[in-house]
Design an enzyme around this catalytic site. Structure first.
Site, PDB file in Angstrom:
ATOM      1  N   LYS A  57     -55.785  80.458  31.629  1.00 15.48           N
ATOM      2  CA  LYS A  57     -56.656  81.106  32.613  1.00 15.48           C
ATOM      3  C   LYS A  57     -58.062  80.507  32.542  1.00 15.48           C
ATOM      4  CE  LYS A  57     -58.182  84.751  29.470  1.00 15.48           C
ATOM      5  NZ  LYS A  57     -58.460  86.181  29.296  1.00 15.48           N
ATOM      6  N   ARG A 114     -58.886  98.932  28.913  1.00 16.19           N
ATOM      7  CA  ARG A 114     -59.110  98.168  30.151  1.00 16.19           C
ATOM      8  C   ARG A 114     -57.882  98.363  31.038  1.00 16.19           C
ATOM      9  NH1 ARG A 114     -61.086  92.261  28.109  1.00 16.19           N
ATOM     10  NH2 ARG A 114     -58.821  92.080  28.141  1.00 16.19           N
ATOM     11  N   TYR A 119     -90.863  75.002  30.792  1.00 14.32           N
ATOM     12  CA  TYR A 119     -91.419  76.184  31.425  1.00 14.32           C
ATOM     13  C   TYR A 119     -91.898  77.219  30.398  1.00 14.32           C
ATOM     14  CZ  TYR A 119     -89.218  74.536  35.740  1.00 14.32           C
ATOM     15  OH  TYR A 119     -88.849  73.796  36.843  1.00 14.32           O
ATOM     16  N   MET A 170     -82.771  74.422  34.553  1.00 13.45           N
ATOM     17  CA  MET A 170     -81.544  74.375  35.339  1.00 13.45           C
ATOM     18  C   MET A 170     -80.757  73.087  35.115  1.00 13.45           C
ATOM     19  SD  MET A 170     -81.066  74.710  39.482  1.00 13.45           S
ATOM     20  CE  MET A 170     -81.729  76.379  39.513  1.00 13.45           C
TER      21      MET A 170
END
Length: 396
Positions: free
Chosen positions: A47, A144, A277, A324
Site C-alpha cells: 500500500k 479503528r 528563512y 520547499m
C-alpha cells in the site's frame, strides 16, 4: 540469522535527485522473514506506493521472492496491481461508500469487510453474477476499522447466509495489532485472545476459513503465536525496523531505499552569516555552505533541521530551516558536533549528497531523519514525493 550486505549505490546518470530502490534487498528481506514464519503464508503489504518505494516494481520483486499474497489499503491500489499483470491473491481492506466494489469483484480482489461494506459487496456480486471473496475484520482493540465484538455474531451470520446463496465466500478473518512494536505491552496478549474468540465464533457458525491473520511486521518478528495462517508484512520487507532502539541489521534486514542528490551550490561565507528563512542559524566562524536541492516538496520534513547529509565520506548536519525545494549544510568542522569524520578539502559542488541509505559505508540511516523530525521511519520513506524519481537496481 540471514544477513545481506548491499553496496553503496551510484547515481543514475542524468538524474539530479533520486530514490534508489534496491530490489535485491527487498527480495532478501522477504526470504529472511518468510523463514521466520513458515508454514504460515506471507503477504507483502505494498500500500501507499509500497511505502514510497514504488508499488508495481516492489510487488513484482516480492512475488518473485516468494510472497504468496499482496496487501493494499485501497481497491484502486489493488486494481493497479491487477493492471500490471500481477495475478497472486490481493487483499484490499479500507473502503468508503464510493469505493468501486464491482471492479474489485470483477478482478478477483479479496475485500476486507467490517460490517457496512457487506451489502455493497453483495450488490456487486449480484450485478456481476459471480461470488465475491471477503475477509471479515474484527476490532480486537485498535479502535479503528473492524466489527465490534458485540456485533460480530450478527456479521458472521449475515455473511454466511450470503455465502449459502452463492454470492460470496468468507475466505478469512483478520484483525490488526495496536502495540506489537512495544513487545512488553500486555495489550497484544489481550488482542490475540479476542482474535481467537472471534475466529471460534466464525468457525462454530460454519465458516471454512482459508486464512486467519493478525500479525504485522513487529508481531511477525517477535510473536510466533500471532502468525496463524498468514502474516502481513509491510515495513520489514523494506528493510526497516519497527522497534525503537533496534536496528535493521540486528533483525537481519537491509534498508532498500537510498535518497540522494547532488550539491547544487557551494560558497564561502564569513562568521555571522544567517542561513535560510527565519535566520535561526548563523555561522560561528568562516565556513563553507553547501546547498542540497531537496526540501519539503520532496517529502523531507520541514521540522527536521539537524538531519544528516553525507558528502564525500563525511556526514554534515542540515542547518537553518528546511525550505520547499532546498536545505543547507554547513561544511565547516565547527558545525559538526557529534560527527567525527574529517571534511574533505576542495569544493563539494556536484558531489553526491546522501540523506539516508543502507548504512553500508557508515552513512546516515532513515531513523536519523525520523529522530530529527520527531517521527518514525515509516513516515519518512512513505512521504518522499513523486517529484523524486525512483531508480531500481538489483531486479531480475
Amino acid at each position: 540469522m540471514t544477513s545481506f550486505v548491499a553496496s553503496v549505490q551510484e547515481p543514475t546518470p542524468g538524474l539530479e535527485r533520486q530514490a534508489i530502490i534496491d530490489l535485491s534487498a527487498i527480495a532478501n528481506n522477504i526470504r529472511h522473514l518468510r523463514s521466520l514464519v513458515e508454514p504460515a503464508t506471507f503477504m507483502a503489504v505494498v500500500k501507499a506506493d509500497a511505502y514510497g518505494h514504488g508499488m508495481v516494481p516492489v510487488a513484482r520483486a516480492a512475488v518473485a521472492a516468494g510472497a504468496n499474497w499482496l496487501g493494499a489499503a485501497h481497491i484502486s491500489e489493488a486494481l493497479a496491481l491487477r493492471a500490471a499483470g500481477l495475478e497472486v491473491p490481493v487483499l484490499a481492506w479500507l473502503h468508503t461508500p464510493a469505493s468501486d466494489f464491482t471492479a474489485a469483484v470483477a478482478h478477483d480482489i479479496d475485500l476486507g469487510c467490517s460490517g457496512w461494506e457487506l451489502e455493497h459487496i453483495v450488490a456487486a456480486a449480484r450485478s456481476l453474477q459471480r461470488p465475491a471473496r471477503i475477509h471479515l475484520k474484527i476490532d480486537t482493540g485498535l479502535g479503528r476499522n473492524g466489527c465490534t465484538p458485540a456485533e460480530w455474531p450478527a456479521l458472521v451470520a449475515a455473511a454466511l447466509s450470503y455465502q449459502a446463496e452463492g454470492l460470496l465466500r468468507v475466505a478469512g478473518v483478520f484483525s490488526h495489532l495496536a502495540v506489537a512494536d512495544e513487545p512488553h505491552r500486555p495489550e497484544t496478549d489481550e488482542q490475540l485472545a479476542r482474535f481467537r474468540e472471534a475466529v471460534a465464533v466464525a468457525e462454530n457458525a460454519g465458516a471454512d476459513l482459508e486464512v486467519r491473520h493478525i500479525a504485522n511486521t513487529p508481531a511477525t518478528l517477535t510473536r510466533p503465536d500471532s502468525h496463524f495462517d498468514m502474516v502481513r508484512v509491510g515495513l520489514g520487507i523494506y528493510g526497516l525496523s519497527p522497534f525503537e532502539g533496534t536496528t535493521s541489521a540486528h533483525l537481519g534486514l537491509v534498508p532498500a531505499m537510498t535518497l540522494q542528490t547532488q550539491i547544487a551550490h557551494c560558497k564561502d561565507v564569513p562568521a555571522g552569516q544567517g542561513v535560510s528563512y527565519g535566520l535561526n542559524y548563523a555561522t560561528t566562524a568562516e565556513t563553507t555552505l553547501g546547498l542540497v536541492p531537496l526540501g519539503y516538496a520532496d517529502g523531507i520534513p520541514r521540522i527536521a533541521t539537524g538531519g544528516p547529509v553525507r558528502v564525500n565520506g563525511t556526514t554534515y548536519p542540515v542547518v537553518g530551516r528546511i525550505a520547499m525545494d532546498q536545505m543547507v549544510i554547513d561544511l565547516g568542522p565547527q558545525a559538526r558536533e557529534g560527527f567525527a569524520q574529517e571534511p574533505v578539502p576542495g569544493s563539494a559542488l556536484g558531489s553526491t549528497a546522501v540523506l539516508f541509505g543502507n548504512g553500508a559505508d557508515g552513512g546516515p540511516l532513515v531513523e536519523e531523519w525520523a529522530a530529527a523530525a520527531g517521527t518514525i521511519n515509516y513516515e519518512v520513506v512513505t512521504r518522499i514525493s513523486q517529484r523524486v524519481p525512483r531508480s531500481y537496481i538489483g531486479g531480475a
